[in-house]
Design a protein around this motif. Structure first.
Motif, PDB file in Angstrom:
ATOM      1  N   ALA A 227      -3.530   9.718  -1.108  1.00 43.59           N
ATOM      2  CA  ALA A 227      -2.640   8.599  -0.941  1.00 43.59           C
ATOM      3  C   ALA A 227      -2.823   7.519  -0.527  1.00 43.59           C
ATOM      4  O   ALA A 227      -2.508   6.519  -0.830  1.00 43.59           O
ATOM      5  CB  ALA A 227      -1.281   9.479  -0.259  1.00 43.59           C
ATOM      6  N   VAL A 228      -3.848   7.466   0.483  1.00 37.27           N
ATOM      7  CA  VAL A 228      -4.491   6.202   1.250  1.00 37.27           C
ATOM      8  C   VAL A 228      -5.239   5.391   0.026  1.00 37.27           C
ATOM      9  O   VAL A 228      -5.287   4.281   0.121  1.00 37.27           O
ATOM     10  CB  VAL A 228      -5.139   6.550   2.286  1.00 37.27           C
ATOM     11  CG1 VAL A 228      -5.998   5.444   2.872  1.00 37.27           C
ATOM     12  CG2 VAL A 228      -4.204   6.922   3.723  1.00 37.27           C
ATOM     13  N   ILE A 229      -6.124   6.318  -0.414  1.00 38.64           N
ATOM     14  CA  ILE A 229      -7.246   5.761  -1.337  1.00 38.64           C
ATOM     15  C   ILE A 229      -6.474   4.939  -2.610  1.00 38.64           C
ATOM     16  O   ILE A 229      -6.745   3.998  -3.190  1.00 38.64           O
ATOM     17  CB  ILE A 229      -8.330   6.684  -1.557  1.00 38.64           C
ATOM     18  CG1 ILE A 229      -9.060   7.255  -0.277  1.00 38.64           C
ATOM     19  CG2 ILE A 229      -9.449   5.810  -2.525  1.00 38.64           C
ATOM     20  CD1 ILE A 229     -10.081   8.054  -0.315  1.00 38.64           C
ATOM     21  N   PHE A 230      -5.797   6.000  -3.132  1.00 40.70           N
ATOM     22  CA  PHE A 230      -4.927   5.564  -4.487  1.00 40.70           C
ATOM     23  C   PHE A 230      -3.547   5.907  -4.316  1.00 40.70           C
ATOM     24  O   PHE A 230      -3.012   6.908  -4.952  1.00 40.70           O
ATOM     25  CB  PHE A 230      -5.465   6.790  -5.598  1.00 40.70           C
ATOM     26  CG  PHE A 230      -7.054   6.517  -5.941  1.00 40.70           C
ATOM     27  CD1 PHE A 230      -7.487   5.428  -6.834  1.00 40.70           C
ATOM     28  CD2 PHE A 230      -7.666   7.460  -5.650  1.00 40.70           C
ATOM     29  CE1 PHE A 230      -8.652   5.489  -6.975  1.00 40.70           C
ATOM     30  CE2 PHE A 230      -9.172   7.484  -5.968  1.00 40.70           C
ATOM     31  CZ  PHE A 230      -9.599   6.299  -6.852  1.00 40.70           C
ATOM     32  N   PRO A 231      -2.680   4.783  -3.785  1.00 39.37           N
ATOM     33  CA  PRO A 231      -1.408   4.973  -3.551  1.00 39.37           C
ATOM     34  C   PRO A 231      -0.758   4.914  -5.071  1.00 39.37           C
ATOM     35  O   PRO A 231      -1.192   4.080  -5.872  1.00 39.37           O
ATOM     36  CB  PRO A 231      -1.118   3.801  -2.829  1.00 39.37           C
ATOM     37  CG  PRO A 231      -2.235   3.126  -2.400  1.00 39.37           C
ATOM     38  CD  PRO A 231      -3.298   3.557  -3.151  1.00 39.37           C
ATOM     39  N   VAL A 232       0.346   5.778  -5.051  1.00 37.84           N
ATOM     40  CA  VAL A 232       0.909   5.552  -6.475  1.00 37.84           C
ATOM     41  C   VAL A 232       2.024   4.798  -6.449  1.00 37.84           C
ATOM     42  O   VAL A 232       2.869   4.675  -5.378  1.00 37.84           O
ATOM     43  CB  VAL A 232       1.645   7.126  -6.493  1.00 37.84           C
ATOM     44  CG1 VAL A 232       2.220   7.104  -8.095  1.00 37.84           C
ATOM     45  CG2 VAL A 232       0.700   7.866  -6.648  1.00 37.84           C
ATOM     46  N   LYS A 233       2.152   3.680  -7.485  1.00 41.27           N
ATOM     47  CA  LYS A 233       3.012   2.596  -7.496  1.00 41.27           C
ATOM     48  C   LYS A 233       4.285   2.847  -7.573  1.00 41.27           C
ATOM     49  O   LYS A 233       5.332   2.228  -7.072  1.00 41.27           O
ATOM     50  CB  LYS A 233       2.566   1.297  -8.166  1.00 41.27           C
ATOM     51  CG  LYS A 233       1.476   0.686  -7.270  1.00 41.27           C
ATOM     52  CD  LYS A 233       0.611  -0.283  -8.496  1.00 41.27           C
ATOM     53  CE  LYS A 233      -0.658  -0.154  -7.840  1.00 41.27           C
ATOM     54  NZ  LYS A 233      -1.793   0.665  -8.066  1.00 41.27           N
TER      55      LYS A 233
ATOM     56  N   VAL B  36       6.040   4.183   0.056  1.00 43.89           N
ATOM     57  CA  VAL B  36       5.027   4.205  -0.831  1.00 43.89           C
ATOM     58  C   VAL B  36       3.638   5.389  -0.418  1.00 43.89           C
ATOM     59  O   VAL B  36       3.486   6.172  -1.244  1.00 43.89           O
ATOM     60  CB  VAL B  36       3.966   3.154  -0.945  1.00 43.89           C
ATOM     61  CG1 VAL B  36       2.943   3.479  -2.091  1.00 43.89           C
ATOM     62  CG2 VAL B  36       5.258   1.812  -1.878  1.00 43.89           C
ATOM     63  N   PHE B  37       3.364   5.390   0.911  1.00 43.93           N
ATOM     64  CA  PHE B  37       2.631   6.533   1.358  1.00 43.93           C
ATOM     65  C   PHE B  37       3.417   7.841   0.972  1.00 43.93           C
ATOM     66  O   PHE B  37       2.583   8.871   0.430  1.00 43.93           O
ATOM     67  CB  PHE B  37       2.308   6.233   2.769  1.00 43.93           C
ATOM     68  CG  PHE B  37       1.384   7.487   3.287  1.00 43.93           C
ATOM     69  CD1 PHE B  37       0.065   7.594   2.945  1.00 43.93           C
ATOM     70  CD2 PHE B  37       1.910   8.437   4.123  1.00 43.93           C
ATOM     71  CE1 PHE B  37      -0.952   8.642   3.384  1.00 43.93           C
ATOM     72  CE2 PHE B  37       1.100   9.522   4.278  1.00 43.93           C
ATOM     73  CZ  PHE B  37      -0.234   9.479   4.177  1.00 43.93           C
ATOM     74  N   VAL B  38       4.417   8.181   1.449  1.00 41.45           N
ATOM     75  CA  VAL B  38       5.042   9.403   1.496  1.00 41.45           C
ATOM     76  C   VAL B  38       5.133   9.882  -0.121  1.00 41.45           C
ATOM     77  O   VAL B  38       4.941  11.133  -0.479  1.00 41.45           O
ATOM     78  CB  VAL B  38       6.397   9.525   2.194  1.00 41.45           C
ATOM     79  CG1 VAL B  38       7.029  10.728   1.839  1.00 41.45           C
ATOM     80  CG2 VAL B  38       6.261   9.062   3.660  1.00 41.45           C
TER      81      VAL B  38
END
Lengths: 240, 108
Positions: A227-233, B36-38
């Motif tokens: 999630a940190v490296i490839f956040p889902v937009k 966005v992180f969650v």
């Protein structure tokens, strides 16, 4: 039921069939073992119908057989099954507006690893009719398998039982590999989780950690790193 | 002594703990999460969970490690070809079954 609803229900039922078949053989072993440990026939069936979880039930069986305390039993279930909290949280974001509050109480009851995996692997959101179709075969397979195992005794030849042992993992791979082909971030999440899980199994210093904890730690670290490296937009950026 | 009352108490505790763990997050989080992180984290959860549960457990799921490796390779191959869940599961089981008969013929 309208045509579209019927179709959704059938789709769910169809997707749940391989799970139900896999559950039958695992539940069969559970029924066998429970009766072998001296429990009356109805007990494993009631456990399967009210718990619907493999690892937790097997662990519970050994505590019951050892006449352990209720607190110990509750703690063991909490640790082994805590991963379901992550899955339910993830699933809560996947359900569409047809899912009412009372449906959530029912879906939660049969939110197993495999049911969650199939629902999560479906593109877009999932509705109540599909979910009810999906949980039907697994629940019946789980209850019926337990009953047959408890009644019939040793019926499945060991050669067949061994071959079926891999079935559930084959299914898992069929769920995660196709999206991984198209998405590097998914590959990363899987790779971290697998590497950690192997470390916990094979590093002597870590091998004492219970299997429920291992799944939770691997999932937290791998999903957070991805999630940190490839956040889902976008929330709808599903599987492709 | 394991009385029926004691047995029922055991089963009730197991069922209650397991259900609460599954039910509370599903019932409490009914709104879409916008962070966005969650969101990203929850998107990757299924892949991470299934990856961690499959490897290395798959190597211990059959009678011989060698047959499990054969089954794993078959499953990866057919999953990569995007075959259905049932197809991949049955194909892996069939390969394990054949591999174990061969192992017993030639190696054991």
């Amino acid at each position: 039921m309208s045509g579209e609803k019927k179709n959704l229900w059938r789709q769910g039922l169809q997707d749940g069939l391989p799970i139900g078949l896999g559950y039958f053989s695992v539940a069969f072993t559970f029924g066998l073992e429970a009766v072998a440990l001296g429990l009356p026939l109805w007990a494993p069936v009631l456990i399967s119908m009210t718990n619907v979880t493999s690892a937790g039930q097997f662990a519970g069986l050994s505590i019951i057989a050892a006449l352990g305390s209720l607190v110990e039993l509750a703690l063991a279930q909490l640790v082994i099954n805590l991963r379901y909290a992550l899955m339910s949280l993830s699933l809560s974001q996947k359900l569409d507006e047809t899912v009412r509050l009372r449906d959530r109480f029912l879906i939660a009851f049969v939110n197993t690893d495999e049911v969650f995996a199939v629902a999560a692997g479906r593109p877009g959101e999932v509705g109540r009719v599909y979910m009810f179709g999906l949980i039907t075969a697994p629940y019946i397979g789980w209850a019926l398998g337990t009953l047959c195992g408890a009644c019939i005794g040793d019926f499945l030849p060991p050669s067949l039982a061994s071959a079926l042992g891999i079935a559930i993992y084959g299914m898992f791979l069929a769920i995660i590999i196709p999206p991984a082909k198209k998405n590097r971030a998914v590959v990363l999440a899987i790779a971290i989780a697998v590497a950690l899980s192997c470390l916990f199994r094979w590093l002597p210093a870590l091998s004492g950690v219970g299997s429920g904890f291992v799944i939770i730690i691997c999932t937290l670290v791998a999903a957070a790193a991805a999630a940190v490296i490839f956040p889902v937009k976008e929330a709808t950026a599903d599987a492709d | 002594m394991l009385t029926n009352a004691r047995l029922l108490a055991y089963i009730a505790v197991m069922a209650a703990v397991t259900y609460l763990i599954r039910m509370l997050p599903l019932v409490c989080f009914r709104k879409k999460i916008t962070n966005v992180f969650v969101q990203s984290f929850l998107y990757y959860v299924p892949y991470a969970v299934l990856g961690a549960m499959t490897v290395p457990a798959i190597f211990y799921s059959t009678s011989y490690t060698l047959s499990a490796v054969a089954g794993l390779l078959a499953a990866v191959f057919f999953a990569y070809k995007e075959k259905s869940l049932l197809y991949v599961a049955v194909a892996a089981s069939a390969v394990v079954f054949v591999a174990e008969r061969l192992i017993e013929l030639f190696l054991v």
